[in-house]
Scaffold this motif. Structure first.
Motif, PDB file in Angstrom:
ATOM      1  N   CYS A 103     -20.746  28.509  10.028  1.00 44.50           N
ATOM      2  CA  CYS A 103     -21.554  29.355   9.154  1.00 44.50           C
ATOM      3  C   CYS A 103     -21.512  28.705   7.770  1.00 44.50           C
ATOM      4  N   HIS A 104     -22.652  28.689   7.076  1.00 40.09           N
ATOM      5  CA  HIS A 104     -22.703  28.004   5.782  1.00 40.09           C
ATOM      6  C   HIS A 104     -22.026  28.810   4.669  1.00 40.09           C
ATOM      7  N   VAL A 105     -21.597  28.087   3.642  1.00 42.76           N
ATOM      8  CA  VAL A 105     -20.903  28.725   2.515  1.00 42.76           C
ATOM      9  C   VAL A 105     -21.806  28.690   1.277  1.00 42.76           C
ATOM     10  N   PRO A 106     -21.601  29.591   0.317  1.00 42.65           N
ATOM     11  CA  PRO A 106     -22.476  29.613  -0.863  1.00 42.65           C
ATOM     12  C   PRO A 106     -22.250  28.411  -1.790  1.00 42.65           C
ATOM     13  N   ASP A 107     -23.195  28.176  -2.677  1.00 46.39           N
ATOM     14  CA  ASP A 107     -23.110  27.124  -3.701  1.00 46.39           C
ATOM     15  C   ASP A 107     -22.801  25.757  -3.105  1.00 46.39           C
ATOM     16  N   ASP A 108     -23.417  25.457  -1.988  1.00 47.77           N
ATOM     17  CA  ASP A 108     -23.197  24.147  -1.351  1.00 47.77           C
ATOM     18  C   ASP A 108     -24.505  23.370  -1.443  1.00 47.77           C
ATOM     19  N   GLU A 109     -24.643  22.570  -2.517  1.00 51.71           N
ATOM     20  CA  GLU A 109     -25.914  21.883  -2.748  1.00 51.71           C
ATOM     21  C   GLU A 109     -26.215  20.856  -1.661  1.00 51.71           C
ATOM     22  N   THR A 110     -25.186  20.302  -1.061  1.00 52.50           N
ATOM     23  CA  THR A 110     -25.405  19.261  -0.050  1.00 52.50           C
ATOM     24  C   THR A 110     -25.738  19.873   1.313  1.00 52.50           C
ATOM     25  N   GLY A 111     -25.466  21.157   1.490  1.00 54.49           N
ATOM     26  CA  GLY A 111     -25.742  21.817   2.773  1.00 54.49           C
ATOM     27  C   GLY A 111     -24.846  21.325   3.888  1.00 54.49           C
ATOM     28  N   THR A 112     -23.707  20.758   3.541  1.00 53.82           N
ATOM     29  CA  THR A 112     -22.831  20.178   4.565  1.00 53.82           C
ATOM     30  C   THR A 112     -21.534  20.967   4.753  1.00 53.82           C
ATOM     31  N   LYS A 113     -21.277  21.884   3.813  1.00 54.15           N
ATOM     32  CA  LYS A 113     -20.004  22.620   3.924  1.00 54.15           C
ATOM     33  C   LYS A 113     -20.191  23.847   4.817  1.00 54.15           C
ATOM     34  N   SER A 114     -19.178  24.122   5.597  1.00 53.51           N
ATOM     35  CA  SER A 114     -19.292  25.284   6.485  1.00 53.51           C
ATOM     36  C   SER A 114     -17.900  25.811   6.827  1.00 53.51           C
ATOM     37  N   VAL A 115     -17.885  26.989   7.393  1.00 49.30           N
ATOM     38  CA  VAL A 115     -16.624  27.554   7.891  1.00 49.30           C
ATOM     39  C   VAL A 115     -16.804  27.836   9.379  1.00 49.30           C
ATOM     40  N   LYS A 116     -15.686  27.783  10.112  1.00 49.28           N
ATOM     41  CA  LYS A 116     -15.755  28.055  11.547  1.00 49.28           C
ATOM     42  C   LYS A 116     -15.455  29.537  11.763  1.00 49.28           C
ATOM     43  N   VAL A 117     -16.409  30.221  12.374  1.00 50.70           N
ATOM     44  CA  VAL A 117     -16.256  31.672  12.526  1.00 50.70           C
ATOM     45  C   VAL A 117     -15.096  32.008  13.455  1.00 50.70           C
ATOM     46  N   CYS A 118     -14.836  31.159  14.464  1.00 48.93           N
ATOM     47  CA  CYS A 118     -13.811  31.527  15.450  1.00 48.93           C
ATOM     48  C   CYS A 118     -12.402  31.525  14.886  1.00 48.93           C
ATOM     49  N   ASP A 119     -12.042  30.506  14.079  1.00 53.21           N
ATOM     50  CA  ASP A 119     -10.647  30.514  13.622  1.00 53.21           C
ATOM     51  C   ASP A 119     -10.480  30.762  12.128  1.00 53.21           C
ATOM     52  N   GLU A 120     -11.485  30.399  11.300  1.00 53.37           N
ATOM     53  CA  GLU A 120     -11.380  30.765   9.875  1.00 53.37           C
ATOM     54  C   GLU A 120     -11.859  32.205   9.692  1.00 53.37           C
ATOM     55  N   GLY A 121     -12.652  32.692  10.618  1.00 51.08           N
ATOM     56  CA  GLY A 121     -13.155  34.069  10.645  1.00 51.08           C
ATOM     57  C   GLY A 121     -12.574  34.744  11.866  1.00 51.08           C
ATOM     58  N   PRO A 122     -13.240  35.720  12.488  1.00 53.98           N
ATOM     59  CA  PRO A 122     -14.638  36.069  12.208  1.00 53.98           C
ATOM     60  C   PRO A 122     -14.838  36.901  10.951  1.00 53.98           C
ATOM     61  N   ILE A 123     -13.729  37.222  10.247  1.00 54.56           N
ATOM     62  CA  ILE A 123     -13.892  38.079   9.083  1.00 54.56           C
ATOM     63  C   ILE A 123     -13.822  37.258   7.798  1.00 54.56           C
ATOM     64  N   PHE A 124     -14.821  37.454   6.950  1.00 56.92           N
ATOM     65  CA  PHE A 124     -14.873  36.768   5.668  1.00 56.92           C
ATOM     66  C   PHE A 124     -15.174  37.788   4.580  1.00 56.92           C
ATOM     67  N   ARG A 125     -14.712  37.467   3.354  1.00 64.28           N
ATOM     68  CA  ARG A 125     -15.188  38.250   2.224  1.00 64.28           C
ATOM     69  C   ARG A 125     -16.679  37.957   2.069  1.00 64.28           C
ATOM     70  N   ALA A 126     -17.456  38.941   1.634  1.00 63.95           N
ATOM     71  CA  ALA A 126     -18.905  38.763   1.534  1.00 63.95           C
ATOM     72  C   ALA A 126     -19.256  37.572   0.638  1.00 63.95           C
ATOM     73  N   SER A 127     -18.406  37.293  -0.360  1.00 61.06           N
ATOM     74  CA  SER A 127     -18.701  36.210  -1.304  1.00 61.06           C
ATOM     75  C   SER A 127     -18.449  34.828  -0.703  1.00 61.06           C
ATOM     76  N   GLU A 128     -17.830  34.765   0.476  1.00 59.73           N
ATOM     77  CA  GLU A 128     -17.416  33.461   1.037  1.00 59.73           C
ATOM     78  C   GLU A 128     -18.441  32.818   1.970  1.00 59.73           C
ATOM     79  N   VAL A 129     -19.461  33.586   2.402  1.00 61.39           N
ATOM     80  CA  VAL A 129     -20.388  33.062   3.426  1.00 61.39           C
ATOM     81  C   VAL A 129     -21.847  33.352   3.065  1.00 61.39           C
ATOM     82  N   VAL A 130     -22.727  32.535   3.634  1.00 55.91           N
ATOM     83  CA  VAL A 130     -24.165  32.776   3.516  1.00 55.91           C
ATOM     84  C   VAL A 130     -24.605  33.456   4.799  1.00 55.91           C
ATOM     85  N   LEU A 131     -25.131  34.661   4.668  1.00 56.44           N
ATOM     86  CA  LEU A 131     -25.505  35.423   5.876  1.00 56.44           C
ATOM     87  C   LEU A 131     -26.905  35.060   6.339  1.00 56.44           C
TER      88      LEU A 131
END
Ligand code: FAD
Ligand code: FES
Length: 260
Positions: free
Chosen positions: A232-260
């Motif tokens: 899942c993509h993260v905010p303020d990532d101009e390169t569009g290459t940063k992401s988080v893995k929902v299975c082990d870094e999530g599935p729960i994120f603070r709303a400010s940490e992910v792009v929905l």
């Protein structure tokens, strides 16, 4: 995290296409946090990928855990055909779980669930209540026909309902309930699980609250951070290459940490 052959001790249908299954095994000893999930192998040789299903209830004394699932495709349909005494190959618990430590006794939490995002919110609400936190539930369903678990939530605290067709509770989505509630009070933390549209709305309504926790749903393969199927993509990532893995870094994120 463990892998174990767990035994089904009960399975019942709660509503059309909605089933509740209780499993027993040592793996329950590993379960602590609400919002974690188990990864279940479909007992059919041609289905290789496990199916992620949230933990609905943990009962350590009885060594049982409960899941609630909706039949969608072949995998969940196979689960629905199983009965007491059958076994399932289960991996878990997986994922980070909801943060309940950001609150202290006497504070207030909004617990928001939509459709098949409702099951993990029950264990969450139970644990919040045990900590002395006041819970208010906002639950959204398609129609009265598919309402399930309403009495269990009511037993834990104030519970408000919405259905798409208005056949139970307020007409429309849970957003209508939330907009009404926030005019009167602001919760100390907000927890939500449901469709992406609902999560976006929750993030918007509570954009000033730092404690907004969203449980995301992504298609998964390994379920433990190895294959990158669930990013899942993260905010303020101009390169569009940063992401988080929902299975082990999530599935729960603070709303400010992910792009929905
Ligand atoms: P198919 O469409 O035949 O599945 C094909 C493939 O796509 C499988 O690998 C399947 O796992 C994957 N897939 C299909 N739909 C989804 C989906 N919505 N999310 C993720 N993968 C999907 N459902 C519940 O009913 N109750 C729950 O408590 C629950 N908790 C979940 C927790 C997490 C962290 C995630 C990611 C999903 C959860 N789901 C839950 C959705 C559930 O995993 C899918 O409905 C299920 O995998 C569908 O499998 P299927 O074989 O019936 O469907
Ligand atoms: Fe493999 Fe998330 S499912 S990394």
């Amino acid at each position: 995290m463990k892998q174990e052959i767990m035994t089904i001790i009960s399975q019942q249908q709660l509503a059309p296409r909605i089933f509740q299954m209780t499993l027993t095994g040592d793996l329950v000893n590993e379960m602590e946090k609400p919002g974690q999930f188990i990864h279940i192998k479909v007992p059919r040789a041609d289905m290789l990928l496990r199916r992620p299903i949230s933990i609905n209830q943990i009962n350590k004394e009885a060594k049982t855990c409960t899941i609630i699932y909706r039949t969608e495709g072949d995998g969940t349909k196979v689960f629905a055909e199983l009965s007491t005494g059958d076994t399932l190959d289960v991996m878990g618990p997986l994922g980070n779980g909801f943060d309940v430590d950001c609150l202290t006794a006497g504070q207030k939490a909004y617990v928001i669930g939509g459709g098949i995002g409702i099951p993990p919110m029950y264990e969450l609400s139970k644990q919040l209540k045990q900590k002395g936190i006041e819970v208010v539930h906002f639950l959204g369903y398609a129609s009265k026909e598919v309402v399930y678990f309403q009495d269990e939530f009511i037993a834990l605290g104030d519970t408000r309902f919405a259905t798409d067709d208005g056949s139970f509770g307020v007409e429309g989505n849970v957003g209508n309930l939330l907009l009404d509630a926030v005019q009167k009070e602001q919760p100390d933390a907000v927890y939500a699980c449901g469709a992406n549209g609902m999560l976006k709305m929750v993030a918007q309504v509570f954009s000033d609250n730092p404690n907004v926790f969203l449980s995301l749903e992504q298609r998964m393969a390994c379920g433990m951070g190895a294959c990158y199927a669930c990013v899942c993509h993260v905010p303020d990532d101009e390169t569009g290459t940063k992401s988080v893995k929902v299975c082990d870094e999530g599935p729960i994120f603070r709303a400010s940490e992910v792009v929905l």
